[in-house]
Write a protein that holds these residues in place. Structure first.
Motif, short mmCIF file in Angstrom:
data_model
loop_
_atom_site.label_atom_id
_atom_site.label_comp_id
_atom_site.label_asym_id
_atom_site.label_seq_id
_atom_site.Cartn_x
_atom_site.Cartn_y
_atom_site.Cartn_z
N ASP A 1 41.55 49.74 25.78
CA ASP A 1 42.23 50.62 26.67
C ASP A 1 43.21 49.79 27.20
O ASP A 1 42.85 49.21 28.23
CB ASP A 1 41.34 51.28 27.43
N GLN A 2 44.50 49.67 26.85
CA GLN A 2 45.71 48.68 27.38
C GLN A 2 46.20 49.65 28.66
O GLN A 2 46.71 50.96 28.32
CB GLN A 2 46.48 48.38 26.42
N SER A 3 46.58 49.19 29.59
CA SER A 3 46.90 49.98 30.95
C SER A 3 47.84 48.84 31.62
O SER A 3 48.22 47.71 31.26
CB SER A 3 45.91 50.33 31.66
N ILE A 4 48.73 49.29 32.74
CA ILE A 4 49.54 48.92 33.39
C ILE A 4 49.30 48.87 34.79
O ILE A 4 48.97 49.70 35.47
CB ILE A 4 51.08 49.03 32.91
N GLY A 5 49.76 47.62 35.67
CA GLY A 5 49.67 47.43 36.97
C GLY A 5 50.84 46.74 37.33
O GLY A 5 51.66 46.87 36.70
N ILE A 6 50.78 46.13 38.43
CA ILE A 6 52.05 45.27 38.89
C ILE A 6 51.65 43.74 38.72
O ILE A 6 50.67 43.37 39.14
CB ILE A 6 52.16 45.73 40.30
N SER B 1 50.64 37.47 39.83
CA SER B 1 50.58 36.19 39.79
C SER B 1 50.48 35.78 38.18
O SER B 1 49.49 36.22 37.54
CB SER B 1 49.18 35.67 40.60
N ALA B 2 51.44 34.95 37.87
CA ALA B 2 51.54 34.77 36.42
C ALA B 2 50.35 34.08 35.67
O ALA B 2 49.71 33.21 36.17
CB ALA B 2 52.76 33.99 36.04
N ASN C 1 47.13 40.25 32.10
CA ASN C 1 48.35 39.41 31.97
C ASN C 1 49.15 39.58 33.08
O ASN C 1 49.79 40.43 33.43
CB ASN C 1 49.21 40.04 30.58
N GLY C 2 49.15 38.43 33.81
CA GLY C 2 49.94 38.61 35.20
C GLY C 2 51.21 38.25 35.19
O GLY C 2 52.08 38.23 36.06
N ASP C 3 51.65 38.11 33.72
CA ASP C 3 53.35 37.98 33.70
C ASP C 3 53.85 39.36 33.49
O ASP C 3 55.07 39.69 33.88
CB ASP C 3 53.62 37.33 32.44
#
Length: 964
Positions: free
Chosen positions: A398-403, A406-407, A610-612
């Motif tokens: 379950d791939q999702s997205i945030g902001i 920090s890389a 993934n912080g990038d």
């Protein structure tokens, strides 16, 4: 948003027939500069397609899609015809609401009108004598209280009361009954135990339409040492149907009915029990509306004609809301359905309507008589699935997205910490005793904060905790809590009430960065409350993990063992919040603002973040983890190599040199910048230097600060941005008037030119500190030539007394006007520094802090690149240089494009410098120029990023092939 206003009503209009009425309406629109005269043809053509009679003496004439080219601005006007106009050969119109709409905004007006038509108002429409009477009539809505099966949910997974409050709010928000802020306005002190484990809570904050939601926990939780299993949440306002609410209360207080409610788990049975509307159990079909302007009058009319061909009843609901008749035009328009929303049709069993569902759905897909662009129906319907209303599924990848905050890449077992629960008595043992309790708690927290400051490894963390200490010493804070204590509240109750009020006020600030500081208030508030209530800190796992929290306070992050915290994932927050700053300082990968669903991830579930780019994956396949391990190792190796050569010059493979500089906001950071390989300071944010002082720094204080920077640079250039504050970045000792839109208001050079004493003082301090060392001064937010010349005149006047031979003067290019004026400005300035953050924001009209749109404000959008291209060409034509000091300068996909555009200097954060310099050394300037030609021809930022990524992959493959 369109609105019905008395000033938009024309009374006592006369027309012998519909033709004259349409001419009258067109004249009104032309008179008010909403349309050109050609719009009349659109009104006439629309009536030929089908009359726009709505009902009860009201018509809604509007143009065809082709006639939108004649609309100057969106608007609505109302004309009252007291004698009536025969409109469709059968019905007379006494009120015409004529619409000129470029988009689907008019759906809001239609919703208002159709709500008014829920009662018979035809006689009142006919006999109205004033504009005020017309508006009051149309905007009146009957008393209501939404009681519906879709506002009930059972078996809700909940660990605490906040889960139930959140879920009840989501049910109301999904039906557009409450708006953002309703949840925050729920006051736990107003929770009422009804008996058993049933509780109720009422709020009138941010209520759009009165309603009741009911949620039952899968397993009862505990609140104030009492069982809590069912929450009845009442959204109340002055439109509430009080008799209906009283009937609901009668049911709840009837012992027999109450017992049934307490035991019942079936939401339909609960709906029956409280007299709520129940969805008919009929055959159903879902379809996504593809019409560009939603289900407006014309497609709705065609839908009514289609559904009326069937004898059986056909109902329709929007986004799983309440059902209305699909055979009623007014009911359909009252839905206010927009493109991309989901309609659910149900048909009466054992009638021809069941067979007609397929044709109805196909007709909606085809646009109901309008040409439509297809929508991703599967994705939209999936997003509407009931099991996604509360929590994201965690099955599979379950791939999702945030902001991205920090890389870096990180993965590990989830360690989920939900908000702490504090139990305390509301009233205390007297003011004196409670005051002493609070003093002891605050003193203990201060001691812990001082320990945190002493043990913190990063300067940023020390500064944040120092700010927390100052908050606890704030006399206004103490005064506010004491005002609660004198009302006999207990110490924790008084403390919590004041902190929440102060944090809410902070969140309401328009400046995104300052609003995010509410987290700091709550952070110190929780630390003191924990001491008062004897709540111990959560124990940290022994093995590395991904920390998941609602919001990670700075103290949470700083107290954690950074060797164990592999990464951070939060439900809320922004990339500029203190928690994100701390995470970056500790080099912990972090994704924030990912939504409340992340709190439902099971502890020990593997999570990859993934912080990038802000992505996170729950329960990733081993292949993804293996790739992450390889990528993380590759990134670490690249950084090590880059850091070893960070002091080397930045020259491409074909001998083109680019200067790499640092953006800093604190004078202490300049040493780290030099150590990281900065060849200059490309941006000293002097407003942050000002913020470091409790009061306005005088000339001597500023001179000392600037001299420290220049001394540390040891001959490297310093680019200083003059004070850039205003409505969105206020200084406590420099008050500015409140503005409706501070980003378009009094900020930057606009402010300092109106406070010339501030500008003179700052420029004098800079000139005196320079000692003829390379000083570059630039003025922010210049949008007009007059602003540049006025600021430069002040500087020229000061140069007579404080000459500086090694001085260059330029401007920030942050607004499109400056970029468009670059050919003129380049004749006078010494350099340009492009602030891509603001330039992108203003070019695309997207607030870079907007929770939904910020990701679309991409500096690689071709429109932004074109403005950069024009700026560079104009500067180079006059022998001037150009820098980029926005976040784009450190974006690995943007660097080849900026180099190819001819940007002379890239300025970024200290940590980004080694990698950026290493990347530029691998580039070929001629190839970058060819890349730019392709990028400027792209149609989106996504296309540019894909282009650069493909070029990078091709180059990497060629390099590998050559090595082999």
């Amino acid at each position: 948003m369109l609105a019905l206003e008395t000033g938009h009503v024309r009374m006592q209009q006369q027309a012998a027939d519909k033709s004259q009425a349409l001419q009258c309406l067109a004249n009104i629109l032309v008179e008010d500069n909403l349309v050109t005269p050609e719009y009349l043809t659109g009104l006439q053509d629309r009536e030929k397609q089908s009359p726009t009679y709505l009902g009860q003496g009201i018509a809604i004439p509007h143009g065809t899609p082709d006639s939108r080219q004649h609309i100057l601005q969106t608007g609505v006007r109302l004309a009252h015809f007291p004698e009536g106009v025969l409109w469709d050969g059968e019905n007379k119109v006494y009120l015409a609401v004529v619409i000129a709409a470029k988009s689907d905004e008019h759906l809001q007006v239609l919703q208002i009108l159709t709500r008014a038509l829920s009662e018979d108002i035809s006689e009142q429409v006919k006999t109205s004598t004033s504009a005020e009477e017309i508006i009051d009539l149309l905007q009146a809505s009957p008393p209501s209280l939404a009681l519906h099966e879709n506002l009930i949910d059972t078996q809700v997974p909940a660990d605490d009361i906040e889960d139930l409050l959140w879920h009840s709010t989501q049910l109301l928000k999904k039906q557009n009954l409450v708006s953002c802020g309703f949840l925050t306005g729920l006051n736990l002190n107003q929770l009422i135990p009804l008996g058993g484990d049933i509780w109720s809570i009422t709020s009138n904050n941010h209520v759009l339409s009165p309603a009741v939601s009911i949620v039952k926990a899968q397993n009862p939780v505990t609140y104030n040492e009492q069982p809590f299993g069912t929450l009845i949440c009442i959204a109340n306002n002055d439109k509430t149907d009080m008799p209906q609410l009283h009937r609901l209360m009668d049911i709840l207080f009837d012992p027999e009915q109450f017992q049934r409610l307490n035991q019942q788990q079936d939401r339909r049975q609960i709906a029956d029990l409280i007299g709520a509307e129940v969805n008919p159990d009929w055959p159903s079909r879902k379809v996504v509306v593809a019409n560009a302007h939603g289900l407006h009058a014309r497609p709705a009319t065609n839908l009514v004609k289609l559904t009326k061909a069937y004898d059986g009843e056909i109902l329709v609901a929007l986004d799983d809301g309440s059902y209305v008749s699909a055979k009623s035009l007014t009911k359909l328009l009252s839905l206010g359905c927009r493109r991309g929303q989901v309609l659910t049709f149900i048909a009466q069993p054992e009638t021809d309507a069941v067979e007609g569902l397929a044709k109805i759905v196909q007709a909606v897909k085809s646009g109901l008589g309008e040409e439509v662009e297809p929508v991703d129906e599967q994705a939209t319907l999936t997003a509407q699935a009931p099991d996604l209303e509360f929590a994201r599924s965690i099955d599979g990848n379950d791939q999702s997205i945030g902001i991205a905050a920090s890389a870096g890449l990180a993965f590990g077992p989830a360690h989920v910490i939900k908000p702490k629960q504090f139990s305390y008595e509301r009233f205390g043992d007297g003011v004196e005793k409670e005051t002493q309790k609070l003093k002891h708690a605050v003193a203990e927290v201060k001691r812990h904060l001082q320990d945190d400051i002493d043990s913190a490894e990063a300067v940023q963390i020390q500064q944040i905790f120092q700010a927390h200490l100052e908050m606890l010493d704030d006399p206004e804070l103490v005064k506010g809590v004491n005002e609660h204590l004198v009302h006999d509240l207990s110490a924790p109750a008084a403390w919590h009430a004041h902190i929440e009020a102060a944090a809410d006020a902070q969140e309401a600030l328009k400046d995104k960065v300052l609003a995010e500081r509410a987290a700091d208030l709550r952070d110190i508030g929780e630390r003191v409350l924990a001491v008062l209530c004897g709540v111990a800190a959560t124990e940290e796992p022994d093995a590395p993990y991904i920390l998941i929290m609602h919001d990670v306070g700075p103290s949470d992050v700083a107290r954690l063992n950074k060797d164990r915290v592999a990464g951070i994932l939060t439900a809320v927050g922004g990339a500029s919040a203190h928690s994100a700053i701390v995470a970056r300082a500790l080099a912990i990968p972090a994704v924030v603002g990912a939504g409340e669903a992340v709190l439902n991830i099971e502890t020990q579930t593997t999570v990859l973040i993934n912080g990038d780019n802000g992505e996170y994956v729950i329960s990733p396949e081993q292949a993804l983890i293996d790739n992450a391990i390889q990528e993380r190792a590759r990134q670490q190796q690249l950084r090590l190599i880059a850091e070893k050569s960070s002091q080397d010059p930045t020259i491409t493979t074909d001998a083109h040199q680019v200067e790499v500089a640092a953006n800093i906001g604190k004078i202490q950071a300049v040493r780290d910048a030099v150590s990281a390989g900065a060849e200059a300071i490309g941006l000293l944010r002097t407003e942050l230097v000002f913020m470091a002082h409790a009061s306005a720094p005088n000339e001597q204080t500023q001179e000392a600060d600037y001299r420290h920077v220049l001394d540390t640079l040891a001959g490297r250039p310093l680019v200083v941005r003059t004070l850039d504050v205003g409505g969105d970045k206020p200084l406590p000792y420099l008050p500015v008037p409140s503005e409706e839109n501070p980003f378009l208001g009094l900020r930057g050079i606009r402010l300092t030119l109106r406070r010339p004493e501030l500008l003179r003082q700052q420029l004098t301090a800079l000139l005196k500190a320079s000692d003829n060392r390379p000083l570059r001064i630039m003025f922010p937010m210049v949008g007009r030539l007059e602003e540049w010349r006025a600021a430069k005149a002040i500087l020229d006047e000061l140069l007579v007394s404080y000459p500086c031979e090694n001085l260059q003067v330029g401007i920030m290019v942050e607004v499109p006007a400056a970029a468009l004026l670059a050919p003129i400005l380049a004749k006078e300035v010494d350099f340009f520094s492009i602030g891509t953050n603001d330039l992108t924001q203003y070019t695309m009209a997207i607030d870079r802090g907007h929770p939904l749109l910020s990701a679309e404000a991409d500096g690689l959008h071709p429109s932004v690149l074109m403005l950069i291209d024009q700026t560079v060409k104009a500067a180079h034509a006059h022998g001037k240089w150009v820098g980029v000091c926005g976040e784009l300068a450190a974006d690995a996909l943007a660097v080849p494009v900026l180099v190819g555009l001819g940007v002379d200097e890239l300025s970024m954060s200290n940590t980004s410098i080694p990698l950026a310099k290493a990347q530029i050394r691998t580039l070929n300037f001629a190839n970058c120029q060819q890349l730019v030609h392709k990028a400027l021809a792209c149609d989106s930022a996504t296309a540019v990023r894909e282009l650069v990524s493909a070029e990078q992959n091709r180059a990497a493959n060629n390099s590998q092939a050559n090595q082999e």
